[in-house]
Design a protein around this motif. Structure first.
Motif, PDB file in Angstrom:
ATOM      1  N   VAL A  59       0.854  -1.179   0.000  1.00  0.00           N
ATOM      2  CA  VAL A  59       0.000   0.000   0.000  1.00  0.00           C
ATOM      3  C   VAL A  59       0.889   1.227   0.000  1.00  0.00           C
ATOM      4  N   GLU A  60       0.603   2.132  -0.930  1.00  0.00           N
ATOM      5  CA  GLU A  60       1.357   3.381  -1.024  1.00  0.00           C
ATOM      6  C   GLU A  60       0.368   4.522  -1.209  1.00  0.00           C
ATOM      7  N   ARG A  61       0.650   5.625  -0.594  1.00  0.00           N
ATOM      8  CA  ARG A  61      -0.160   6.830  -0.785  1.00  0.00           C
ATOM      9  C   ARG A  61       0.711   7.859  -1.496  1.00  0.00           C
ATOM     10  N   LEU A  62       0.194   8.426  -2.563  1.00  0.00           N
ATOM     11  CA  LEU A  62       0.898   9.421  -3.357  1.00  0.00           C
ATOM     12  C   LEU A  62       0.170  10.754  -3.266  1.00  0.00           C
ATOM     13  N   PRO A  63       0.898  11.855  -3.303  1.00  0.00           N
ATOM     14  CA  PRO A  63       0.205  13.144  -3.321  1.00  0.00           C
ATOM     15  C   PRO A  63      -0.755  13.215  -4.506  1.00  0.00           C
ATOM     16  N   CYS A  64      -1.944  13.674  -4.227  1.00  0.00           N
ATOM     17  CA  CYS A  64      -2.982  13.823  -5.244  1.00  0.00           C
ATOM     18  C   CYS A  64      -2.603  14.956  -6.194  1.00  0.00           C
ATOM     19  N   SER A  65      -3.070  14.883  -7.424  1.00  0.00           N
ATOM     20  CA  SER A  65      -2.849  15.962  -8.393  1.00  0.00           C
ATOM     21  C   SER A  65      -3.412  17.283  -7.887  1.00  0.00           C
ATOM     22  N   SER A  66      -4.554  17.229  -7.198  1.00  0.00           N
ATOM     23  CA  SER A  66      -5.179  18.419  -6.620  1.00  0.00           C
ATOM     24  C   SER A  66      -4.727  18.535  -5.172  1.00  0.00           C
ATOM     25  N   PRO A  67      -3.976  19.565  -4.829  1.00  0.00           N
ATOM     26  CA  PRO A  67      -3.334  19.624  -3.507  1.00  0.00           C
ATOM     27  C   PRO A  67      -4.286  19.653  -2.315  1.00  0.00           C
ATOM     28  N   THR A  68      -5.543  19.985  -2.515  1.00  0.00           N
ATOM     29  CA  THR A  68      -6.476  20.039  -1.385  1.00  0.00           C
ATOM     30  C   THR A  68      -7.193  18.712  -1.151  1.00  0.00           C
ATOM     31  N   CYS A  69      -6.894  17.708  -1.951  1.00  0.00           N
ATOM     32  CA  CYS A  69      -7.557  16.403  -1.833  1.00  0.00           C
ATOM     33  C   CYS A  69      -6.701  15.421  -1.039  1.00  0.00           C
ATOM     34  N   ALA A  70      -7.334  14.353  -0.592  1.00  0.00           N
ATOM     35  CA  ALA A  70      -6.621  13.273   0.111  1.00  0.00           C
ATOM     36  C   ALA A  70      -5.591  12.654  -0.825  1.00  0.00           C
ATOM     37  N   PRO A  71      -4.538  12.075  -0.276  1.00  0.00           N
ATOM     38  CA  PRO A  71      -3.552  11.388  -1.116  1.00  0.00           C
ATOM     39  C   PRO A  71      -4.198  10.238  -1.889  1.00  0.00           C
ATOM     40  N   ASP A  72      -3.697  10.014  -3.109  1.00  0.00           N
ATOM     41  CA  ASP A  72      -4.165   8.906  -3.935  1.00  0.00           C
ATOM     42  C   ASP A  72      -3.626   7.594  -3.378  1.00  0.00           C
ATOM     43  N   LEU A  73      -4.232   6.497  -3.793  1.00  0.00           N
ATOM     44  CA  LEU A  73      -3.873   5.170  -3.321  1.00  0.00           C
ATOM     45  C   LEU A  73      -3.250   4.358  -4.453  1.00  0.00           C
ATOM     46  N   VAL A  74      -2.139   3.678  -4.160  1.00  0.00           N
ATOM     47  CA  VAL A  74      -1.571   2.695  -5.076  1.00  0.00           C
ATOM     48  C   VAL A  74      -1.469   1.374  -4.330  1.00  0.00           C
ATOM     49  N   LEU A  75      -2.071   0.345  -4.907  1.00  0.00           N
ATOM     50  CA  LEU A  75      -1.940  -1.025  -4.415  1.00  0.00           C
ATOM     51  C   LEU A  75      -1.069  -1.735  -5.441  1.00  0.00           C
ATOM     52  N   ARG A  76       0.013  -2.334  -4.983  1.00  0.00           N
ATOM     53  CA  ARG A  76       1.006  -2.880  -5.902  1.00  0.00           C
ATOM     54  C   ARG A  76       1.299  -4.339  -5.569  1.00  0.00           C
ATOM     55  N   VAL A  77       1.289  -5.179  -6.609  1.00  0.00           N
ATOM     56  CA  VAL A  77       1.657  -6.587  -6.501  1.00  0.00           C
ATOM     57  C   VAL A  77       2.834  -6.804  -7.434  1.00  0.00           C
ATOM     58  N   THR A  78       3.878  -7.438  -6.930  1.00  0.00           N
ATOM     59  CA  THR A  78       5.051  -7.688  -7.762  1.00  0.00           C
ATOM     60  C   THR A  78       5.162  -9.168  -8.080  1.00  0.00           C
ATOM     61  N   GLY A  79       5.841  -9.445  -9.184  1.00  0.00           N
ATOM     62  CA  GLY A  79       6.042 -10.811  -9.618  1.00  0.00           C
ATOM     63  C   GLY A  79       7.415 -10.973 -10.229  1.00  0.00           C
ATOM     64  N   THR A  80       7.623 -12.101 -10.872  1.00  0.00           N
ATOM     65  CA  THR A  80       8.932 -12.425 -11.434  1.00  0.00           C
ATOM     66  C   THR A  80       8.977 -12.287 -12.948  1.00  0.00           C
ATOM     67  N   GLY A  81       7.876 -11.898 -13.566  1.00  0.00           N
ATOM     68  CA  GLY A  81       7.824 -11.740 -15.023  1.00  0.00           C
ATOM     69  C   GLY A  81       8.404 -10.411 -15.461  1.00  0.00           C
ATOM     70  N   THR A  82       8.013  -9.986 -16.647  1.00  0.00           N
ATOM     71  CA  THR A  82       8.564  -8.753 -17.196  1.00  0.00           C
ATOM     72  C   THR A  82       7.522  -7.670 -17.454  1.00  0.00           C
ATOM     73  N   GLY A  83       6.282  -8.021 -17.627  1.00  0.00           N
ATOM     74  CA  GLY A  83       5.260  -7.046 -17.954  1.00  0.00           C
ATOM     75  C   GLY A  83       4.855  -6.191 -16.763  1.00  0.00           C
ATOM     76  N   ARG A  84       4.434  -4.965 -17.080  1.00  0.00           N
ATOM     77  CA  ARG A  84       3.945  -4.047 -16.040  1.00  0.00           C
ATOM     78  C   ARG A  84       2.567  -3.540 -16.465  1.00  0.00           C
ATOM     79  N   LEU A  85       1.586  -3.736 -15.584  1.00  0.00           N
ATOM     80  CA  LEU A  85       0.202  -3.399 -15.873  1.00  0.00           C
ATOM     81  C   LEU A  85      -0.307  -2.400 -14.846  1.00  0.00           C
ATOM     82  N   LEU A  86      -0.932  -1.342 -15.332  1.00  0.00           N
ATOM     83  CA  LEU A  86      -1.559  -0.347 -14.462  1.00  0.00           C
ATOM     84  C   LEU A  86      -3.066  -0.481 -14.585  1.00  0.00           C
ATOM     85  N   LEU A  87      -3.737  -0.622 -13.455  1.00  0.00           N
ATOM     86  CA  LEU A  87      -5.188  -0.558 -13.365  1.00  0.00           C
ATOM     87  C   LEU A  87      -5.505   0.814 -12.792  1.00  0.00           C
ATOM     88  N   LEU A  88      -6.471   1.505 -13.352  1.00  0.00           N
ATOM     89  CA  LEU A  88      -6.707   2.901 -12.989  1.00  0.00           C
ATOM     90  C   LEU A  88      -8.166   3.139 -12.637  1.00  0.00           C
TER      91      LEU A  88
END
Length: 176
Positions: A59-88
């Motif tokens: 779990v990671e929290r990133l500063p939101c694009s809009s500074p007055t909003c709550a931080p955005d959320l990133v949930l990250r799962v890592t593996g041993t392959g090569t591809g990188r997929l973003l769900l938005l």
């Protein structure tokens, strides 16, 4: 049950698992009033999303694009392959607290604040993240689910382009 012709068995299996939880998860997420800019509502929606994430997710929290909003959320799962997929997705709605409606079921249709835009899509993205974490980590180096808190009323340019620019694909489950 009967197999659907032409549907990948992995997709069919995981779609059924996602569907089993989808109504309850949607009810929980839509039950939170989270109008754009409302920090307590965003934090409650984030907590629910984290609870529905796979156990292996960081779990990671990133500063939101809009500074007055709550931080955005990133949930990250890592593996041993090569591809990188973003769900938005996004956790904010255009509906203010006074007009918020929890989920209601009418025949086969669920309605409520944010069911289509976009909490229903967030529930699907969480299910896809769980499915990939369960048995596809050998295929992918990383799967990240980014849930922003300001999509409806963003006041600044999108802040995450560089961070996720090197990903191979981006999937957004927003209806419409």
């Amino acid at each position: 049950g009967a197999r659907l012709p032409g549907v990948n068995p992995w997709i069919e299996q995981h779609a059924a698992a996602i569907a089993l939880r989808a109504e309850r998860e949607l009810e929980a997420l839509v039950g939170v009033s989270s109008p754009s800019g409302d920090i307590p509502g965003a934090e409650e929606a984030v907590a629910i999303a984290v609870a529905f994430a796979p156990d292996t997710a960081t779990v990671e929290r990133l500063p939101c694009s809009s500074p007055t909003c709550a931080p955005d959320l990133v949930l990250r799962v890592t593996g041993t392959g090569t591809g990188r997929l973003l769900l938005l997705g996004h956790l904010d709605t255009v509906v203010d607290h006074a007009r918020h409606r929890p989920v209601s079921l009418d025949a086969h249709r669920m309605t409520g604040s944010g069911t289509v835009d976009m909490k229903g899509g967030d529930v699907l993205a969480l299910g896809v993240l769980r499915a990939l974490a369960q048995d596809r980590t050998a295929d992918l180096a990383e799967v990240a689910l980014l849930l922003v808190c300001d999509e409806e009323w963003r006041t600044e340019p999108f802040a995450h382009v560089r961070r996720f620019g090197g990903f191979d694909a981006c999937l957004c489950f927003e209806a419409g």
